[in-house]
Design a protein around this motif. Structure first.
Motif, PDB file in Angstrom:
ATOM      1  N   ARG A  16       0.823  -1.216   0.000  1.00 20.55           N
ATOM      2  CA  ARG A  16       0.000   0.000   0.000  1.00 20.55           C
ATOM      3  C   ARG A  16       0.851   1.257   0.000  1.00 20.55           C
ATOM      4  O   ARG A  16       0.606   2.209  -0.756  1.00 20.55           O
ATOM      5  CB  ARG A  16      -0.928  -0.006   1.217  1.00 20.55           C
ATOM      6  CG  ARG A  16      -1.791   1.250   1.317  1.00 20.55           C
ATOM      7  CD  ARG A  16      -2.860   1.122   2.381  1.00 20.55           C
ATOM      8  NE  ARG A  16      -3.634   2.359   2.436  1.00 20.55           N
ATOM      9  CZ  ARG A  16      -3.608   3.196   3.456  1.00 20.55           C
ATOM     10  NH1 ARG A  16      -2.833   2.957   4.505  1.00 20.55           N
ATOM     11  NH2 ARG A  16      -4.340   4.294   3.453  1.00 20.55           N
ATOM     12  N   GLN A  19       2.776   1.626  -3.350  1.00 20.38           N
ATOM     13  CA  GLN A  19       1.867   2.048  -4.413  1.00 20.38           C
ATOM     14  C   GLN A  19       1.589   3.546  -4.338  1.00 20.38           C
ATOM     15  O   GLN A  19       1.557   4.236  -5.364  1.00 20.38           O
ATOM     16  CB  GLN A  19       0.565   1.255  -4.325  1.00 20.38           C
ATOM     17  CG  GLN A  19       0.722  -0.211  -4.672  1.00 20.38           C
ATOM     18  CD  GLN A  19      -0.490  -1.036  -4.294  1.00 20.38           C
ATOM     19  OE1 GLN A  19      -1.589  -0.515  -4.097  1.00 20.38           O
ATOM     20  NE2 GLN A  19      -0.305  -2.344  -4.187  1.00 20.38           N
ATOM     21  N   SER A  20       1.391   4.043  -3.121  1.00 16.74           N
ATOM     22  CA  SER A  20       1.135   5.474  -2.948  1.00 16.74           C
ATOM     23  C   SER A  20       2.342   6.302  -3.384  1.00 16.74           C
ATOM     24  O   SER A  20       2.192   7.317  -4.080  1.00 16.74           O
ATOM     25  CB  SER A  20       0.799   5.776  -1.486  1.00 16.74           C
ATOM     26  OG  SER A  20       0.678   7.162  -1.267  1.00 16.74           O
ATOM     27  N   GLU A 251      -7.528   1.622   7.482  1.00 14.22           N
ATOM     28  CA  GLU A 251      -8.498   0.656   6.998  1.00 14.22           C
ATOM     29  C   GLU A 251      -8.443  -0.587   7.883  1.00 14.22           C
ATOM     30  O   GLU A 251      -7.391  -0.922   8.422  1.00 14.22           O
ATOM     31  CB  GLU A 251      -8.193   0.286   5.543  1.00 14.22           C
ATOM     32  CG  GLU A 251      -8.326   1.448   4.574  1.00 14.22           C
ATOM     33  CD  GLU A 251      -7.962   1.046   3.152  1.00 14.22           C
ATOM     34  OE1 GLU A 251      -7.714  -0.156   2.924  1.00 14.22           O
ATOM     35  OE2 GLU A 251      -7.938   1.934   2.278  1.00 14.22           O
ATOM     36  N   ALA A 254      -5.327  -2.993   8.258  1.00 16.05           N
ATOM     37  CA  ALA A 254      -4.153  -2.393   7.621  1.00 16.05           C
ATOM     38  C   ALA A 254      -3.010  -2.223   8.608  1.00 16.05           C
ATOM     39  O   ALA A 254      -3.229  -1.895   9.778  1.00 16.05           O
ATOM     40  CB  ALA A 254      -4.516  -1.048   7.010  1.00 16.05           C
ATOM     41  N   SER A 258      -3.388   5.956   7.482  1.00 13.22           N
ATOM     42  CA  SER A 258      -3.426   6.921   6.379  1.00 13.22           C
ATOM     43  C   SER A 258      -2.496   8.102   6.613  1.00 13.22           C
ATOM     44  O   SER A 258      -1.859   8.600   5.678  1.00 13.22           O
ATOM     45  CB  SER A 258      -4.864   7.406   6.162  1.00 13.22           C
ATOM     46  OG  SER A 258      -5.390   7.983   7.338  1.00 13.22           O
TER      47      SER A 258
END
Length: 283
Positions: A16, A19-20, A251, A254, A258
């Motif tokens: 994650r 990817q960000s 999430e 996760a 965030s």
């Protein structure tokens, strides 16, 4: 960064967070003086359809062929253990898994490679709030204790070894409480904030900073990090003390919250503006 050639950046890891970072580097990198030159992932298939084939690096040992200025690790501490020193042969390194540095052999190898190849080891502060204050207090000799508690739902933990068999015994269960060095090998992906604290406070280090891992069934959509520190008693017998409480939306299940994703991007931008000098530096 505008007065020099673009910084050539490679990303190691495509979960994650990876990817960000890749998305931001492709969209915003050119205007910020950053050029994405490769992405590597242990499972190359995960990059299919989202990373341009020309940027996919199949063999991490061949990263030197892409001539990076900075390699960003957002995979797993094993990458730092196995390849960190080799990466420093070619580029500066931004460590996204600082729990790897709890291993003294790894830390020594990184420092030696950093000195030999004249490249910097940057460590992202991640979810640690008040890093600069901790560092300044420690440098002034005013830090006596530092305790970092990380709490989230049990589904958010990726535990190994004896902690993998730990079970919640109620709504809120303390899975570990003790020196951060003892926690990192068994919670490598859930102890990075604590590892950053140990690096920010070298007088205490991994053996003196206390880490607490809490499984809380009520925290289905957030990670909660409490940082408690104190100084030595003053003339009145009372001690300076600070307690910060951070709620980081996440999430369900996760590992990364965030707010941590945003903080990591800022760390990447910051280390590209810092001088490339040997040693380990929080950013």
């Amino acid at each position: 960064m505008a007065d020099r050639s673009p910084w050539r950046v490679g990303v190691v890891g495509y979960g994650r967070l990876g990817q960000s970072l890749v998305s931001r580097l492709l969209a915003q990198g050119p205007e910020l003086g950053l050029e994405l030159v490769f992405v590597w992932n242990r499972d190359p298939g995960r990059m299919a359809g989202s990373v341009p084939p020309s940027l996919q690096l199949q063999n991490l040992a061949a990263l030197g062929e892409r001539h990076p200025d900075l390699v960003v690790e957002v995979a797993h501490p094993k990458i730092i253990h196995e390849s960190g020193a080799q990466i420093l042969r070619h580029a500066n390194l931004l460590v996204g898994s600082p729990s790897a540095l709890s291993d003294q052999t790894t830390e020594r190898q990184l420092l030696e490679a950093s000195q030999h190849w004249d490249h910097a080891v940057f460590v992202a502060r991640g979810a640690l709030w008040g890093t600069e204050d901790i560092r300044r207090l420690d440098a002034a000799g005013g830090l006596q204790s530092l305790r970092v508690t990380m709490a989230t739902h049990p589904d958010g933990f990726r535990l190994e070894g004896p902690l993998a068999a730990a079970h919640s015994t109620g709504p809120c269960t303390v899975l570990y409480e003790g020196p951060v060095r003892g926690l990192c090998p068994f919670a490598p992906r859930n102890s990075n904030t604590m590892a950053a604290a140990a690096l920010a406070a070298p007088s205490l280090g991994f053996d003196g900073v206390i880490g607490v891992l809490v499984a809380d069934l009520s925290l289905t959509d957030m990670h909660v990090v409490d940082v408690e520190l104190s100084g030595p008693p003053g003339p009145t017998g009372r001690s300076f003390a600070v307690h910060t409480h951070r709620e980081n939306p996440a999430e369900p299940g996760a590992v990364t919250g965030s707010a941590t994703v945003t903080a990591f991007w800022r760390s990447l931008l910051a280390c590209c503006q810092l001088p490339s000098r040997p040693g380990i530096h929080l950013c």
